[in-house]
Scaffold this motif. Structure first.
Motif, mmCIF file in Angstrom:
data_model
loop_
_atom_site.group_PDB
_atom_site.id
_atom_site.type_symbol
_atom_site.label_atom_id
_atom_site.label_comp_id
_atom_site.label_asym_id
_atom_site.label_seq_id
_atom_site.Cartn_x
_atom_site.Cartn_y
_atom_site.Cartn_z
ATOM 1 N N GLU A 23 -68.418 37.930 -67.409
ATOM 2 C CA GLU A 23 -69.643 37.839 -68.196
ATOM 3 C C GLU A 23 -69.469 38.453 -69.577
ATOM 4 O OE1 GLU A 23 -73.285 38.750 -66.364
ATOM 5 O OE2 GLU A 23 -72.827 37.681 -64.509
ATOM 6 N N ASN B 170 -67.965 35.712 -71.533
ATOM 7 C CA ASN B 170 -68.988 34.698 -71.831
ATOM 8 C C ASN B 170 -69.889 35.143 -72.979
ATOM 9 O OD1 ASN B 170 -68.109 32.941 -69.868
ATOM 10 N ND2 ASN B 170 -69.544 33.655 -68.316
ATOM 11 N N SER C 210 -68.010 34.853 -76.255
ATOM 12 C CA SER C 210 -67.954 33.444 -76.653
ATOM 13 C C SER C 210 -69.304 32.968 -77.179
ATOM 14 C CB SER C 210 -67.522 32.595 -75.463
ATOM 15 O OG SER C 210 -67.539 31.217 -75.779
ATOM 16 N N ASN C 211 -70.384 33.423 -76.544
ATOM 17 C CA ASN C 211 -71.730 33.017 -76.967
ATOM 18 C C ASN C 211 -72.047 33.498 -78.376
ATOM 19 O OD1 ASN C 211 -74.337 31.774 -76.154
ATOM 20 N ND2 ASN C 211 -75.133 33.855 -76.384
#
Length: 358
Positions: free
Chosen positions: A259, A262, A265-266
């Motif tokens: 996470e 993630n 990356s977000n």
């Protein structure tokens, strides 16, 4: 009238007679004792297969006062570290002729007390345990009341038992020192808010790494999630949205690391150009991620070898020496997810230019 006589069961004497060996030699092969010649072992095993012999474990237990079983209590076998550790431990005990009974405590003190009582009542030969509630008085008392050899894995417990502990502090200090050497000052640590030895020692090592360089860790960048399975996405997103966001993150492996990646990356950040990442633990996907993630890991095979050796010393040799403690080092595996802090090289070049002017 039809015959009702039951077929005579095959005994160990039948095996010894067919193999042409003594009863003692046959017994040593069946009980997986090592001091047997390869030729004798082969003859006995061939006789066992030919006769379809199956040992009577209940009778063996009464005769030998041993159940040839080891109890293993872990907090959560879905944790890849514990999964790999159990696999390594089980294989070593199997080779020594023992079966391992695995119990999952799920960090529940009540479950841990029940599991330890079961190990005791079932007559286990020994136990390897990693309680999640190492400071709970009732759990400590349950460990003390175990009347079988016990090895405690990576816990600080006020009890006179052998222990194998992971040396978290030096490893974490080396990670922080390396990142500081790359110009990082705003380093985040993401762990679980579990009050056990691994979490305490990781935070201790993290802070010590800063002090080694005359710096102090930023408390706001130490994130403690409710559990190791808690969502980290929101917490990491908040950190990355700060005006002075962290330039490096050290995160627990598996779901928390996933996470964290993630969230990075977000926010359209690049690893390692915009932010460096180090995993605590070395999940399989860390090596195959792009870029591969640097990891602080414990050698599971070494931990298993040490744990099994300590326990078998007590079980097989009736070793009554004082409790022993073994440390297993953490290794920092450097991959491509660590780079200089953004702007650090420019600052160094400016400093170099100034120095040249003088």
């Amino acid at each position: 009238m039809p015959r009702t006589d039951k077929p005579r069961s095959v005994s160990i004497r039948d095996v010894a007679e067919l193999a042409g060996v003594s009863l003692g030699s046959a017994s040593r092969v069946i009980n997986k004792v090592e001091n047997v010649t390869p030729e004798t072992r082969e003859r006995v095993e061939r006789a066992i297969a030919q006769l379809g012999y199956r040992p009577n474990h209940a009778a063996q237990s009464l005769r030998l006062r041993s159940t040839r079983t080891i109890g293993c209590m872990l907090t959560d076998v879905t944790n890849p570290l514990y999964g790999k550790l159990f696999h390594a431990v089980e294989e070593r005990f199997r080779r020594a002729g023992y079966m391992v009974l695995l119990a999952n405590s799920l960090n529940s003190a009540e479950r841990e007390i029940d599991i330890l009582a079961t190990f005791k009542s079932r007559g286990m030969d020994g136990a390897l345990i990693a309680p999640g509630n190492e400071r709970d008085r009732a759990v400590v008392q349950a460990v003390e009341q175990l009347d079988i050899p016990t090895v405690i894995l990576d816990r600080d417990m006020a009890t006179s038992r052998d222990r194998v502990q992971f040396d978290h502090v030096p490893g974490m200090r080396s990670v922080v020192s390396y990142l500081i050497g790359l110009g990082h000052r705003h380093i985040a640590l993401v762990v679980a808010q579990v009050r056990n030895r691994p979490m305490r020692r990781r935070i201790e090592g993290f802070r010590a790494g800063f002090r080694d360089h005359g710096l102090e860790a930023d408390d706001d960048l130490i994130v403690q999630l409710p559990t190791s399975m808690s969502s980290a996405f929101s917490a990491i997103s908040v950190l990355l949205a700060r005006p002075q966001r962290p330039t490096a993150i050290v995160a627990m492996g598996t779901s928390i690391l996933n996470e964290t990646l993630n969230a990075i990356s977000n926010h359209r950040l690049r690893i390692p150009e915009d932010i460096s990442v180090v995993s605590i633990g070395d999940p399989d996907f860390a090596r195959s991620y792009t870029p591969p993630i640097s990891s602080l890991r414990v050698d599971v095979d070494v931990a298993a070898e040490q744990s099994v050796a300590l326990l078998l010393d007590r079980v097989q040799h009736r070793d009554l020496s004082p409790p022993r403690s073994v440390k297993v080092a953490s290794d920092f595996i450097l991959r491509q997810s660590c780079g200089p802090a953004p702007g650090w090289m420019k600052r160094l070049l400016r400093q170099g230019s100034v120095a040249m002017c003088y």
